[in-house]
Write an enzyme that holds these catalytic residues in place. Sequence first.
Site, PDB file in Angstrom:
ATOM      1  N   LYS A  16     -23.149  19.926  11.231  1.00 23.34           N
ATOM      2  CA  LYS A  16     -23.765  18.933  10.343  1.00 23.34           C
ATOM      3  C   LYS A  16     -22.694  18.549   9.325  1.00 23.34           C
ATOM      4  O   LYS A  16     -22.610  19.136   8.232  1.00 23.34           O
ATOM      5  CB  LYS A  16     -25.020  19.529   9.701  1.00 23.34           C
ATOM      6  CG  LYS A  16     -25.972  18.481   9.186  1.00 23.34           C
ATOM      7  CD  LYS A  16     -27.350  19.060   9.006  1.00 23.34           C
ATOM      8  CE  LYS A  16     -28.200  18.202   8.101  1.00 23.34           C
ATOM      9  NZ  LYS A  16     -28.315  16.808   8.487  1.00 23.34           N
ATOM     10  N   ARG A  60     -27.338  27.575   9.517  1.00 27.94           N
ATOM     11  CA  ARG A  60     -26.723  26.405  10.163  1.00 27.94           C
ATOM     12  C   ARG A  60     -25.527  25.916   9.348  1.00 27.94           C
ATOM     13  O   ARG A  60     -24.502  25.529   9.908  1.00 27.94           O
ATOM     14  CB  ARG A  60     -27.769  25.287  10.328  1.00 27.94           C
ATOM     15  CG  ARG A  60     -27.253  24.111  11.122  1.00 27.94           C
ATOM     16  CD  ARG A  60     -28.342  23.118  11.478  1.00 27.94           C
ATOM     17  NE  ARG A  60     -28.896  22.450  10.311  1.00 27.94           N
ATOM     18  CZ  ARG A  60     -29.889  21.574  10.356  1.00 27.94           C
ATOM     19  NH1 ARG A  60     -30.465  21.269  11.520  1.00 27.94           N
ATOM     20  NH2 ARG A  60     -30.349  20.997   9.266  1.00 27.94           N
ATOM     21  N   GLU A  95     -31.068  10.891  19.461  1.00 27.00           N
ATOM     22  CA  GLU A  95     -31.890  11.172  18.275  1.00 27.00           C
ATOM     23  C   GLU A  95     -31.913   9.955  17.375  1.00 27.00           C
ATOM     24  O   GLU A  95     -31.191   8.987  17.607  1.00 27.00           O
ATOM     25  CB  GLU A  95     -31.306  12.369  17.528  1.00 27.00           C
ATOM     26  CG  GLU A  95     -29.868  12.140  17.081  1.00 27.00           C
ATOM     27  CD  GLU A  95     -29.202  13.368  16.489  1.00 27.00           C
ATOM     28  OE1 GLU A  95     -29.908  14.306  16.089  1.00 27.00           O
ATOM     29  OE2 GLU A  95     -27.962  13.353  16.426  1.00 27.00           O
TER      30      GLU A  95
HETATM   31  N1  PMP Z   1     -30.617  14.581  13.543  1.00 29.59           N
HETATM   32  C1  PMP Z   1     -29.793  14.176  12.553  1.00 29.59           C
HETATM   33  C2  PMP Z   1     -28.597  13.362  12.909  1.00 29.59           C
HETATM   34  C3  PMP Z   1     -30.057  14.520  11.217  1.00 29.59           C
HETATM   35  O1  PMP Z   1     -29.234  14.121  10.250  1.00 29.59           O
HETATM   36  C4  PMP Z   1     -31.211  15.268  10.920  1.00 29.59           C
HETATM   37  C5  PMP Z   1     -31.547  15.600   9.494  1.00 29.59           C
HETATM   38  N2  PMP Z   1     -30.847  16.705   9.061  1.00 29.59           N
HETATM   39  C6  PMP Z   1     -32.041  15.680  11.975  1.00 29.59           C
HETATM   40  C7  PMP Z   1     -31.704  15.313  13.269  1.00 29.59           C
HETATM   41  C8  PMP Z   1     -33.249  16.536  11.724  1.00 29.59           C
HETATM   42  O2  PMP Z   1     -32.824  17.848  11.435  1.00 29.59           O
HETATM   43  P1  PMP Z   1     -33.661  18.806  10.483  1.00 29.59           P
HETATM   44  O3  PMP Z   1     -34.990  18.943  11.084  1.00 29.59           O
HETATM   45  O4  PMP Z   1     -32.876  20.080  10.487  1.00 29.59           O
HETATM   46  O5  PMP Z   1     -33.694  18.159   9.141  1.00 29.59           O
END
Ligand code: PMP
Length: 298
Positions: A158, A59, A191
Amino acid sequence: MDCNKGAPESLCWLNGEIMPVTQARIPVLDHGLLYGDGVFEGIRFYRGRAFRLQEHLHRLSDSAAAIGLPLPLDQEALAAAVADLIEAFAVPEGYLRLVVTRGEGPLGLDPTPCKRGNVFIIAAQMALVDAEKCRRGIRVIIAATRRLPVDGLDPRIKSLNYLNHILARMEAGNAGAQEAILLNARGHVCEGSADNVFIVRNGALLTPPVSDGVLDGITRRVIIELAAQAGIVCREQTLAPYDLYTADECFLTGTGAELIPVREIDGRLLKQCPGSAYTCLQQQFHALIRKDLGSTNQ
Ligand code: PMP
């Protein structure tokens, strides 16, 4: 994220060297600092090994490619840096923050003079699952601050731009809640500020599709896999605040959060907290960690 202050000391791998985090320095002309021009990953390690490391590195590489940022290290070198840092850290469980910035350049938005990105990885201890939060669930609000639109900044990137998530989290804090859920410009559920959202309605586990503007969370992917294995019907579906308010249960997922049940959304108490889907998937999640990272090398 609950990082314990003090012990053990947080460490930083910075461009090849490991040092106490308090000694790590980034130049003020780094475009990551000046403009949020960079990408990152949050990674958990358990039993001395990083969980789903290849998915995180993949990612990261996609995020970097999407913003035209050449990664200064390949995947193998990044994995080696992660392993070295975990080995240097005092305890076998914790959280890593892997950041790649655009690097140093003159003031101005043009990234071309930035010749080499800075890479750093912070290792910090995190309270393991917060037993109280898992038992009682948390209060969340739906924030007035919206998620950045998909055609503004693709949510799969990200990036170091988290200001609207920080504003949403401040709204939660001001309302006495522990987390905020962001909607997209159309008013659909996206989210949490740093986690994905799942609800249970009519016996099905539902989560918004990435195309509605959510990060393609790695924990979210794991939960979708585990639900299939457990025979829980799981669908990606556009959700309105109404769907959250009237859900049987709701929980949040993320590398930092793992799985956290939600007790209350904007003052509406959910029917079950923790619910049966949450309880089943949380057990499966920890069983998967034991299975994937079985042998301890510390
Ligand atoms: N949404 C956002 C905006 C985030 O910053 C995160 C944390 N990385 C997540 C969802 C959850 O993603 P992950 O399970 O890959 O940590």
